[in-house]
Write a protein that holds these residues in place. Structure first.
Motif, PDB file in Angstrom:
ATOM      1  N   ASN A  77       0.864  -1.514  -0.007  1.00  0.00           N
ATOM      2  CA  ASN A  77       0.111  -0.257  -0.226  1.00  0.00           C
ATOM      3  C   ASN A  77       0.876   1.329   0.044  1.00  0.00           C
ATOM      4  O   ASN A  77       0.217   2.181   0.805  1.00  0.00           O
ATOM      5  N   SER A  78       2.153   1.578  -0.300  1.00  0.00           N
ATOM      6  CA  SER A  78       3.043   2.539  -0.318  1.00  0.00           C
ATOM      7  C   SER A  78       2.537   3.543  -1.590  1.00  0.00           C
ATOM      8  O   SER A  78       1.936   3.259  -2.797  1.00  0.00           O
ATOM      9  N   ALA A  79       2.608   4.770  -1.270  1.00  0.00           N
ATOM     10  CA  ALA A  79       1.992   5.748  -2.634  1.00  0.00           C
ATOM     11  C   ALA A  79       2.722   7.138  -1.847  1.00  0.00           C
ATOM     12  O   ALA A  79       3.381   7.413  -0.613  1.00  0.00           O
ATOM     13  N   CYS A  80       3.335   7.381  -3.023  1.00  0.00           N
ATOM     14  CA  CYS A  80       4.373   8.396  -2.861  1.00  0.00           C
ATOM     15  C   CYS A  80       3.954   9.503  -3.195  1.00  0.00           C
ATOM     16  O   CYS A  80       2.763   9.881  -4.140  1.00  0.00           O
ATOM     17  N   THR A  81       4.676  10.404  -2.885  1.00  0.00           N
ATOM     18  CA  THR A  81       4.304  12.396  -3.094  1.00  0.00           C
ATOM     19  C   THR A  81       5.042  12.856  -3.821  1.00  0.00           C
ATOM     20  O   THR A  81       5.650  12.227  -3.857  1.00  0.00           O
ATOM     21  N   GLN A  82       3.890  13.888  -3.785  1.00  0.00           N
ATOM     22  CA  GLN A  82       4.884  14.286  -5.157  1.00  0.00           C
ATOM     23  C   GLN A  82       6.825  15.104  -4.335  1.00  0.00           C
ATOM     24  O   GLN A  82       7.059  15.995  -5.245  1.00  0.00           O
ATOM     25  N   ALA A  83       6.486  15.941  -2.675  1.00  0.00           N
ATOM     26  CA  ALA A  83       7.793  15.948  -2.565  1.00  0.00           C
ATOM     27  C   ALA A  83       8.432  14.612  -2.691  1.00  0.00           C
ATOM     28  O   ALA A  83       9.779  14.321  -3.092  1.00  0.00           O
ATOM     29  N   ASP A  84       8.268  13.871  -2.827  1.00  0.00           N
ATOM     30  CA  ASP A  84       8.970  12.262  -3.049  1.00  0.00           C
ATOM     31  C   ASP A  84       9.158  12.091  -4.170  1.00  0.00           C
ATOM     32  O   ASP A  84      10.387  11.697  -4.187  1.00  0.00           O
ATOM     33  N   ILE A  85       8.576  12.468  -4.568  1.00  0.00           N
ATOM     34  CA  ILE A  85       9.075  12.511  -6.451  1.00  0.00           C
ATOM     35  C   ILE A  85      10.121  13.155  -6.858  1.00  0.00           C
ATOM     36  O   ILE A  85      10.939  13.348  -7.455  1.00  0.00           O
ATOM     37  N   GLU A  86       9.622  14.700  -6.814  1.00  0.00           N
ATOM     38  CA  GLU A  86      10.354  15.876  -6.679  1.00  0.00           C
ATOM     39  C   GLU A  86      11.708  15.860  -6.386  1.00  0.00           C
ATOM     40  O   GLU A  86      12.742  16.390  -6.075  1.00  0.00           O
ATOM     41  N   ARG A  87      12.090  14.602  -4.932  1.00  0.00           N
ATOM     42  CA  ARG A  87      13.359  14.677  -4.697  1.00  0.00           C
ATOM     43  C   ARG A  87      14.107  14.183  -5.435  1.00  0.00           C
ATOM     44  O   ARG A  87      15.398  14.011  -4.984  1.00  0.00           O
ATOM     45  N   ARG A  88      13.945  13.191  -5.704  1.00  0.00           N
ATOM     46  CA  ARG A  88      14.964  12.434  -6.894  1.00  0.00           C
ATOM     47  C   ARG A  88      14.501  13.100  -8.898  1.00  0.00           C
ATOM     48  O   ARG A  88      14.970  12.612  -9.269  1.00  0.00           O
ATOM     49  N   SER A  89      14.455  14.420  -9.027  1.00  0.00           N
ATOM     50  CA  SER A  89      14.321  15.214  -9.932  1.00  0.00           C
ATOM     51  C   SER A  89      15.292  14.919 -10.693  1.00  0.00           C
ATOM     52  O   SER A  89      15.294  15.199 -12.326  1.00  0.00           O
ATOM     53  N   ALA A  90      16.210  14.844 -10.039  1.00  0.00           N
ATOM     54  CA  ALA A  90      17.549  15.225 -11.068  1.00  0.00           C
ATOM     55  C   ALA A  90      17.962  13.669 -11.834  1.00  0.00           C
ATOM     56  O   ALA A  90      18.761  12.914 -12.719  1.00  0.00           O
ATOM     57  N   THR A  91      17.460  12.918 -11.884  1.00  0.00           N
ATOM     58  CA  THR A  91      17.473  11.112 -11.826  1.00  0.00           C
ATOM     59  C   THR A  91      16.619   9.867 -12.220  1.00  0.00           C
ATOM     60  O   THR A  91      15.357  10.474 -11.780  1.00  0.00           O
ATOM     61  N   VAL A  92      15.937   9.506 -13.560  1.00  0.00           N
ATOM     62  CA  VAL A  92      15.213   9.593 -14.423  1.00  0.00           C
ATOM     63  C   VAL A  92      15.960   7.199 -14.449  1.00  0.00           C
ATOM     64  O   VAL A  92      16.935   7.108 -15.070  1.00  0.00           O
ATOM     65  N   VAL A  93      15.173   7.194 -13.491  1.00  0.00           N
ATOM     66  CA  VAL A  93      15.187   5.045 -13.876  1.00  0.00           C
ATOM     67  C   VAL A  93      14.346   5.331 -15.752  1.00  0.00           C
ATOM     68  O   VAL A  93      13.284   5.333 -15.693  1.00  0.00           O
ATOM     69  N   LEU A  94      14.957   4.542 -16.224  1.00  0.00           N
ATOM     70  CA  LEU A  94      14.826   4.069 -17.519  1.00  0.00           C
ATOM     71  C   LEU A  94      14.893   2.999 -17.907  1.00  0.00           C
ATOM     72  O   LEU A  94      15.317   2.074 -17.178  1.00  0.00           O
ATOM     73  N   THR A  95      13.673   2.669 -18.860  1.00  0.00           N
ATOM     74  CA  THR A  95      13.572   1.483 -19.159  1.00  0.00           C
ATOM     75  C   THR A  95      12.950   0.913 -19.973  1.00  0.00           C
ATOM     76  O   THR A  95      12.401   2.120 -20.841  1.00  0.00           O
ATOM     77  N   THR A  96      12.740   0.296 -21.016  1.00  0.00           N
ATOM     78  CA  THR A  96      12.290  -0.336 -22.427  1.00  0.00           C
ATOM     79  C   THR A  96      11.305  -1.688 -22.128  1.00  0.00           C
ATOM     80  O   THR A  96      11.953  -2.257 -21.696  1.00  0.00           O
TER      81      THR A  96
END
Length: 327
Positions: A77-96
């Motif tokens: 039941n984990s949920a991420c907030t806007q602050a959680d996401i923006e904390r790593r705004s300089a990093t992209v997890v990328l997949t195809t």
């Protein structure tokens, strides 16, 4: 004077209408342009929504299953907030992904969600079914972005390792990585057959150019299926040369991982700083599933990569057998 004012008003009205038509046309044109070429300028602002609670674990942990760590942060039941996401705004997890591995990709995304690492994730869909399916997931996974491949649609089925179709798909990835590095992003690239048990970002704090798991000892046999790239001068030179060599070797059976390791072994980027990821925390499928006693002796896994487990059905079977199938 009356005629002149009327003439002026009519001219202004016509001009305004023309301008409005132009603006609408321009916005529509730019929207289409972004859809076709967005990989060159990936829009990485998080599509943040109020997340729905994740579904419960779909596969119970069987009695023989080995839970990677007693202190992992899995949560259905984990949920991420806007602050959680923006904390790593300089990093992209990328997949195809393509339709052949879509279920495996969704399983990986669910495992990431349960760690509550809250990264920005961009999935490049190599076919329309993948794009349509994964866009439905955006509402329930904050930070997730799904983009169509800007290249021609490819095979929709799962592909055999090192086959012509397989290599044609994976040889696109260095270009995707380079486009993001050039924009200043750190890039954590993942194959779709990874499973996260804990937040891995704690292991990417120190200074390095690239962090990868080495599948051998004393020789370069790095796995590019889980690799963290920093946008340093050395990394940019390496990935640019990687692409050049792949383009030079036109034969579609040339693998991108083999080319990367040859490049590293020849030390063409002499000051390249590679961090070798600890195999205890980042094991491959050979160690985790096939090496007798390894799993029992190493219970602190952060991310498991199902390399050396060949084929879609075999990977799914292993994930289900050990209770790591969540969709």
């Amino acid at each position: 004077m009356s005629f002149k004012r009327s003439h002026t008003f009519a001219f202004t009205l016509v001009s305004g209408c023309c301008l409005l038509v132009y603006v609408v046309f321009y916005l529509e044109l730019m929207g289409n342009h972004r859809e076709l070429n967005d990989i060159e300028g990936l829009s990485l602002r998080s599509r943040l929504t109020v997340p729905r609670p994740a579904a419960g674990v779909s596969a119970s942990l069987a009695g023989h299953a080995v839970i990677p760590s007693s202190n992992n942060s899995w949560s259905a039941n984990s949920a991420c907030t806007q602050a959680d996401i923006e904390r790593r705004s300089a990093t992209v997890v990328l997949t195809t992904t393509n339709a052949g591995y879509l279920d495996v990709t969704e399983n990986m995304l669910e495992s990431i969600k349960r760690t509550r690492a809250c990264p920005n994730i961009t999935v490049i869909a190599e076919d329309e079914p993948s794009y349509q399916r994964l866009t439905q997931r955006i509402q329930s996974q904050p930070g997730l972005h799904v983009q169509r491949s800007p290249l021609v649609a490819t095979v929709w089925k799962s592909t055999k390792l090192h086959s012509r179709d397989f290599n044609r798909l994976v040889r696109r990835r260095p270009q995707y990585i380079l486009n993001l590095l050039k924009k200043g992003y750190d890039v954590l690239f993942l194959d779709s057959d990874n499973v996260w048990f804990k937040d891995p970002f704690k292991d990417f704090q120190e200074s390095f150019d690239i962090a990868m798991h080495n599948q051998q000892v004393n020789i370069a046999e790095f796995c590019v299926g889980f690799a963290y790239y920093r946008p340093t001068e050395n990394t940019l030179r390496l990935v640019t040369e990687w692409l050049r060599l792949l383009d030079k070797k036109k034969h579609p059976k040339t693998g991108e991982q083999t080319t990367m390791n040859k490049l590293i072994s020849r030390k063409l980027i002499p000051k390249l700083k590679i961090k070798t990821l600890n195999e205890t925390n980042y094991p491959d499928g050979k160690k985790y599933f096939r090496q007798a006693g390894w799993r029992e002796a190493h219970s602190d896994t952060t991310v498991l990569h199902l390399s050396f487990i060949f084929g879609h059905d075999a990977k799914v079977a292993k994930l289900k057998e050990f209770g790591f199938w969540f969709i």
